[in-house]
Scaffold this motif. Structure first.
Motif, PDB file in Angstrom:
ATOM      1  N   ILE A  36     -12.925  16.988  57.144  1.00 21.19           N
ATOM      2  CA  ILE A  36     -14.281  16.458  57.136  1.00 21.19           C
ATOM      3  C   ILE A  36     -15.018  17.069  55.955  1.00 21.19           C
ATOM      4  O   ILE A  36     -15.340  18.264  55.953  1.00 21.19           O
ATOM      5  CB  ILE A  36     -15.022  16.789  58.449  1.00 21.19           C
ATOM      6  N   ASN A  37     -15.257  16.273  54.930  1.00 16.71           N
ATOM      7  CA  ASN A  37     -15.987  16.749  53.757  1.00 16.71           C
ATOM      8  C   ASN A  37     -17.419  16.220  53.726  1.00 16.71           C
ATOM      9  O   ASN A  37     -18.249  16.731  52.980  1.00 16.71           O
ATOM     10  CB  ASN A  37     -15.265  16.313  52.482  1.00 16.71           C
ATOM     11  N   ARG A  38     -17.686  15.218  54.513  1.00 14.69           N
ATOM     12  CA  ARG A  38     -19.037  14.635  54.620  1.00 14.69           C
ATOM     13  C   ARG A  38     -19.173  14.035  56.004  1.00 14.69           C
ATOM     14  O   ARG A  38     -18.166  13.817  56.691  1.00 14.69           O
ATOM     15  CB  ARG A  38     -19.262  13.573  53.543  1.00 14.69           C
ATOM     16  N   ALA A  39     -20.393  13.797  56.425  1.00 18.68           N
ATOM     17  CA  ALA A  39     -20.624  13.295  57.777  1.00 18.68           C
ATOM     18  C   ALA A  39     -19.894  11.984  58.018  1.00 18.68           C
ATOM     19  O   ALA A  39     -19.441  11.705  59.140  1.00 18.68           O
ATOM     20  CB  ALA A  39     -22.120  13.128  58.025  1.00 18.68           C
ATOM     21  N   ALA A  40     -19.741  11.165  56.966  1.00 18.08           N
ATOM     22  CA  ALA A  40     -19.093   9.865  57.130  1.00 18.08           C
ATOM     23  C   ALA A  40     -17.621  10.011  57.508  1.00 18.08           C
ATOM     24  O   ALA A  40     -17.038   9.093  58.094  1.00 18.08           O
ATOM     25  CB  ALA A  40     -19.225   9.064  55.842  1.00 18.08           C
TER      26      ALA A  40
END
Length: 395
Positions: A36-40
């Protein structure tokens, strides 16, 4: 055949775009190590992960707090080790001065060393600190204990039973609840044996202001006489009765003032709950609190030195009680640290499963996308060549 729209090439290009996007995400995950690098990437997973991170970092700091607490406790306990040593030496000196072979000058020499030890106990109490926090001098709140001593040198039982001229004393002091407690003590000997009796009666109501035996109230005299009678009965001697207006009885007062205990509240959890606090109280270890301030082992007779033995014993008990409390807190903190480290480890493992990249799994995806990208580029090239067949119709 049409030339305005190359549907085959459009399809190949769309699929190549999908593959390129997947390849980009795989590259990002493999290079960062995070799934998970971003909320998306995983909105719910990100929320759970951040809550776990808060707990992990909070508990890690709590473990450090507990370690600092142990260091603080060890500092205080180390200083009290020396206080214990000094009190043991004072006890040794008091026993020495209690011997009948000692002269008055000898006892004065012993007194000089006792005075130095008392001064050193006060110095240790005043100067021992950890990270600029004084540990053994208490806080700024003052506690006072006033002792009023009534001595009757004319008491016949003193003259009959004692050869060293010791006096019987009735002491009144204020206890923690504000109630006056009367205590009858004496260096009285029976059959040459040190008695060391101490009997307390707290049944009387204290009078207002300075109590003088010459004008003491009836209930105060009654309390004193009750204690004297009890003491004399246990010793098998005749009791004397104090009466109003008995001017042969003298009165002296002494007030001890010392700081109240210092409280250290150690925060050993990630949350603000009061259950994450470990409270540590350290009493003032001054000579006043220990009761050895102004202690005397000098004099023509051994009376003061012999009486000092019990006083020092009480002081030793106070220091032992405080050291025991410090040791108990240290043991508790060691268990606290073990528990915190265990929780951090397990929570970190759980957070890793949510947040971190499974490198083996992601490499499979990366390899798949890499093959598809090459195939897509090849198919796009082939699709673009299909429209060239139209030219053969124009020849």
């Amino acid at each position: 055949m049409v030339v305005q729209h190359n549907i085959t090439a459009m399809n190949a290009n769309r699929m190549l775009g999908v593959t390129t996007n997947g390849q980009s995400k795989s590259t990002e995950k493999l290079s960062s190590g995070y799934r998970i690098n971003r909320a998306a990437d995983d909105a719910a997973g990100l929320s759970i992960s951040e809550k776990m991170r808060k707990q992990i970092r909070g508990l890690s700091q709590a473990s450090t707090n507990a370690q600092d607490g142990i260091s603080c406790v060890q500092t205080a306990e180390g200083a009290l080790t020396e206080v214990h040593s000094m009190l043991q030496r004072m006890n040794e000196l008091a026993v020495q001065a209690s011997n009948g072979t000692m002269s008055e000058d000898d006892r004065q020499n012993v007194q000089d060393e006792v005075d130095q030890l008392v001064s050193e106990i006060d110095r240790v109490s005043e100067t021992t600190k950890f990270n600029e926090t004084y540990l053994l001098k208490g806080d700024d709140s003052k506690v006072q204990i006033s002792n009023k001593v009534y001595a009757s040198p004319q008491m016949s039982l003193v003259e009959d039973a004692m050869a060293d001229g010791s006096k019987l004393e009735v002491t009144t002091e204020m206890d923690a609840t504000g109630k006056t407690v009367y205590t009858f003590t004496s260096g009285l000997k029976k059959d040459g044996t040190w008695a060391g009796k101490k009997i307390v009666d707290d049944s009387a109501t204290p009078g207002a202001g300075e109590i003088k035996l010459a004008d003491a109230k009836k209930d105060e005299l009654a309390a004193m006489n009750k204690v004297i009678t009890t003491y004399a009965g246990e010793m098998g001697i005749n009791a004397v009765t104090l009466a109003e207006g008995d001017n042969n009885v003298t009165s002296t007062s002494q007030t001890f003032t010392y700081n109240d205990s210092v409280n250290l509240s150690l925060h050993v959890g990630a949350d603000s709950a009061s259950t994450n606090k470990i409270s540590l109280d350290i009493e003032s270890m001054s000579s006043d609190y220990l009761g050895v301030k102004g202690i005397k082992v000098s004099g023509k007779t051994a009376m003061q030195a012999t009486g000092a033995i019990d006083t020092i014993a009480d002081a030793v008990k106070k220091v032992s009680k405080q050291r025991s409390a410090l040791g108990a807190v240290q043991n508790r903190l060691e268990h606290t640290i073990s528990n915190l480290d265990n929780v951090v480890e397990n929570t970190t493992s759980a957070e890793s499963r949510i947040r971190d990249t499974d490198m083996a799994e992601e490499m499979v995806s990366y390899s798949k996308n890499n093959i598809l990208m090459q195939a897509g580029q090849s198919m796009l090239a082939q699709a673009n060549q299909q429209n060239q067949g139209v030219l053969s119709l124009l020849q």
